[in-house]
Scaffold this motif. Sequence first.
Motif, PDB file in Angstrom:
ATOM      1  N   GLU A  77       0.821  -1.226   0.000  1.00  0.00           N
ATOM      2  CA  GLU A  77       0.000   0.000   0.000  1.00  0.00           C
ATOM      3  C   GLU A  77       0.845   1.262   0.000  1.00  0.00           C
ATOM      4  O   GLU A  77       0.391   2.331  -0.412  1.00  0.00           O
ATOM      5  CB  GLU A  77      -0.965  -0.005   1.186  1.00  0.00           C
ATOM      6  CG  GLU A  77      -2.148  -0.916   0.992  1.00  0.00           C
ATOM      7  CD  GLU A  77      -3.301  -0.583   1.919  1.00  0.00           C
ATOM      8  OE1 GLU A  77      -3.955   0.460   1.691  1.00  0.00           O
ATOM      9  OE2 GLU A  77      -3.530  -1.344   2.874  1.00  0.00           O
ATOM     10  N   LEU A  78       2.082   1.159   0.494  1.00  0.00           N
ATOM     11  CA  LEU A  78       2.970   2.311   0.512  1.00  0.00           C
ATOM     12  C   LEU A  78       3.273   2.819  -0.900  1.00  0.00           C
ATOM     13  O   LEU A  78       3.674   3.973  -1.084  1.00  0.00           O
ATOM     14  CB  LEU A  78       4.274   1.926   1.230  1.00  0.00           C
ATOM     15  CG  LEU A  78       5.297   3.031   1.486  1.00  0.00           C
ATOM     16  CD1 LEU A  78       4.676   4.185   2.261  1.00  0.00           C
ATOM     17  CD2 LEU A  78       6.497   2.473   2.234  1.00  0.00           C
ATOM     18  N   SER A 134       2.181   8.845   4.088  1.00  0.00           N
ATOM     19  CA  SER A 134       0.958   8.489   3.348  1.00  0.00           C
ATOM     20  C   SER A 134       0.420   7.113   3.722  1.00  0.00           C
ATOM     21  O   SER A 134      -0.770   6.854   3.569  1.00  0.00           O
ATOM     22  CB  SER A 134       1.217   8.557   1.842  1.00  0.00           C
ATOM     23  OG  SER A 134       2.082   7.509   1.410  1.00  0.00           O
ATOM     24  N   LEU A 135       1.269   6.212   4.207  1.00  0.00           N
ATOM     25  CA  LEU A 135       0.800   4.879   4.591  1.00  0.00           C
ATOM     26  C   LEU A 135      -0.214   4.942   5.716  1.00  0.00           C
ATOM     27  O   LEU A 135      -1.069   4.059   5.852  1.00  0.00           O
ATOM     28  CB  LEU A 135       1.995   4.020   5.017  1.00  0.00           C
ATOM     29  CG  LEU A 135       1.674   2.585   5.440  1.00  0.00           C
ATOM     30  CD1 LEU A 135       1.037   1.805   4.287  1.00  0.00           C
ATOM     31  CD2 LEU A 135       2.919   1.869   5.930  1.00  0.00           C
ATOM     32  N   VAL A 147      -2.758   6.628   6.084  1.00  0.00           N
ATOM     33  CA  VAL A 147      -4.159   6.754   5.686  1.00  0.00           C
ATOM     34  C   VAL A 147      -4.917   5.489   6.067  1.00  0.00           C
ATOM     35  O   VAL A 147      -6.070   5.522   6.494  1.00  0.00           O
ATOM     36  CB  VAL A 147      -4.278   7.015   4.168  1.00  0.00           C
ATOM     37  CG1 VAL A 147      -5.729   6.944   3.720  1.00  0.00           C
ATOM     38  CG2 VAL A 147      -3.683   8.370   3.812  1.00  0.00           C
ATOM     39  N   SER A 148      -4.239   4.347   5.941  1.00  0.00           N
ATOM     40  CA  SER A 148      -4.890   3.067   6.222  1.00  0.00           C
ATOM     41  C   SER A 148      -5.053   2.804   7.715  1.00  0.00           C
ATOM     42  O   SER A 148      -5.626   1.787   8.095  1.00  0.00           O
ATOM     43  CB  SER A 148      -4.091   1.915   5.586  1.00  0.00           C
ATOM     44  OG  SER A 148      -2.821   1.789   6.192  1.00  0.00           O
ATOM     45  N   VAL A 149      -4.562   3.707   8.575  1.00  0.00           N
ATOM     46  CA  VAL A 149      -4.696   3.501  10.019  1.00  0.00           C
ATOM     47  C   VAL A 149      -6.159   3.556  10.450  1.00  0.00           C
ATOM     48  O   VAL A 149      -6.543   3.031  11.490  1.00  0.00           O
ATOM     49  CB  VAL A 149      -3.869   4.547  10.794  1.00  0.00           C
ATOM     50  CG1 VAL A 149      -4.595   5.890  10.854  1.00  0.00           C
ATOM     51  CG2 VAL A 149      -3.555   4.070  12.212  1.00  0.00           C
ATOM     52  N   GLN A 150      -6.999   4.183   9.639  1.00  0.00           N
ATOM     53  CA  GLN A 150      -8.422   4.263   9.963  1.00  0.00           C
ATOM     54  C   GLN A 150      -9.138   2.943   9.690  1.00  0.00           C
ATOM     55  O   GLN A 150     -10.273   2.748  10.091  1.00  0.00           O
ATOM     56  CB  GLN A 150      -9.069   5.373   9.132  1.00  0.00           C
ATOM     57  CG  GLN A 150      -8.439   6.740   9.326  1.00  0.00           C
ATOM     58  CD  GLN A 150      -8.892   7.724   8.271  1.00  0.00           C
ATOM     59  OE1 GLN A 150      -9.833   8.483   8.478  1.00  0.00           O
ATOM     60  NE2 GLN A 150      -8.242   7.705   7.119  1.00  0.00           N
ATOM     61  N   SER A 201      -1.287  -4.029  10.878  1.00  0.00           N
ATOM     62  CA  SER A 201      -0.161  -3.659  10.090  1.00  0.00           C
ATOM     63  C   SER A 201      -0.274  -2.236   9.832  1.00  0.00           C
ATOM     64  O   SER A 201      -1.194  -1.990   9.180  1.00  0.00           O
ATOM     65  CB  SER A 201      -0.161  -4.285   8.834  1.00  0.00           C
ATOM     66  OG  SER A 201       0.002  -3.468   7.882  1.00  0.00           O
ATOM     67  N   LEU A 202       0.498  -1.504  10.406  1.00  0.00           N
ATOM     68  CA  LEU A 202       0.351  -0.191   9.957  1.00  0.00           C
ATOM     69  C   LEU A 202       0.757  -0.335   8.594  1.00  0.00           C
ATOM     70  O   LEU A 202       0.999  -0.778   8.103  1.00  0.00           O
ATOM     71  CB  LEU A 202       1.399   0.654  10.346  1.00  0.00           C
ATOM     72  CG  LEU A 202       1.299   1.398  11.618  1.00  0.00           C
ATOM     73  CD1 LEU A 202       2.428   2.032  12.134  1.00  0.00           C
ATOM     74  CD2 LEU A 202       0.336   2.277  11.552  1.00  0.00           C
TER      75      LEU A 202
END
Length: 482
Positions: free
Chosen positions: A97-98, A127-128, A130-133, A378-379
């Motif tokens: 995703e990065l 930018s990675l 963003v997926s923390v949500q 996974s962050l």
Amino acid sequence: MGDHKNGGGFFASIASTFSSISKSVNGLLGYEGLEVINPEGGTDDAAIEAQKGRWRQEDRDSYWKMMQNYIGSDVTSMVTLPVLIFEPMTMLQKMAELMEYSYLLELADECEDPHMRLVYAAAWFISLYVSVQRTWKPFNPILGETYEMVNHGGITFLAEQVSHHPPMSAGHAESEHFVYDITSKLKTKFLGNSVDIYPVGRSRLTLKKSGVVLDLVPPPSKANNIIFGRTWVDSPGEMILTNLTTGDKVVLYFQPCGWFGAGRYEVDGYVYNAEEEPKFLMTGKCNEFMSYQPCDSEGEPVSGSELKEVWRAADGPKNDKFQYSYFAHKINSFDTAPKKLLPSDSRLRSDRLALEHGDLSKAGSEKSRSLSLSLSLSLSLSLSLSLSHTHTHTESPRVLEERQRSEKRTREAKGDQFRPKWFDVTNEVASTPWGDLEVYKFNGKYAEHRAAVDGSDSIEEIETKSIEFNPWQYQNLPTAET
């Protein structure tokens, strides 16, 4: 930035109310030590808050009975979770995703200003988050599993699961502008209704034009309300990006989430030269945007300069079940798969595909529909989608688990060691704030494989969806327990 003082009056009253809400949840459910923390300030009724999330009550009950003995322990790869809380993506895919905002690395590679170069690179790493949500749990990869990605910005990306205990992944990405290498091993600490996540890993980014090598140390994270309440993630602490070639560095501080969500996702810091003098300030929200501005030696904005945006997260699909971005969907699609996809690729896993298509019966019964997973997110820590393909292989996760155990028994009986195909373990040991890490390097064999496949005119066209998932070291082993 949400700078509140902890005096008396209003905030003391809120703190008391919030505490009583947590206690009422615990009393209601009969579980001591399980706090439900609401980042919006705990305004929901306790009973409603306790029922949020994706667990059924009986799942929570049985999980808590099992897990209460592990409080204070590292539970990475020790825990079996119900597939209902998973997302149809593996940790290897989340590593990819990065690559979404790789245009930032093109800008960094072409940039002549060494400090502005770090602004672009730091924004890329940010930018990675963003997926923390997205708080669904990714599948832990099978040993030997891989993920390949092409057809995105001229990048070739490959990741491989190189160790099962402890779970470790290695990844390599390359384009005409950069080379990126990572060895990733997550360390966790289970705290009851939350998990502390320590990113024991090494990330190296080389920009080809300048030849500079950058090293990343990300902040730790905490997953809150993993059993009761609505799961959310916080990543308070410092992210340090160091130019190993020049000594310049970026230090960004991720603000902890405060009352009513104050400070949540906010990131602030500076780009420093080798003499530790600030050159640029950076500010923004890791889930939305980052901006920068030239600053003086005191860290104050240069007079007459403007705060400029360097990166902004792209809009995602509306009402997406797994909160995926368009790029996350692209990661799972065969559109980003290369010619003659490796049979060990995550896309081909029957359990992941079954979940993706909403056909949970293919993933086994309600109680056996699980894989041994890391509790960590996974962050990335780190990890989809709406594939339209119909997959014919219905091998269940339980079968995958049993096959993996069978492989382990066979290795031990033969005195063999598992050796990854595309990465080699080195003698280098990286020191991180959370422990040492053995480093894996890309061995170049994949480039030879890809060149042979892409350059062949005799490759039989095989429909990708018909490829059977096969990460196994040994073939024709029994899958049932002996």
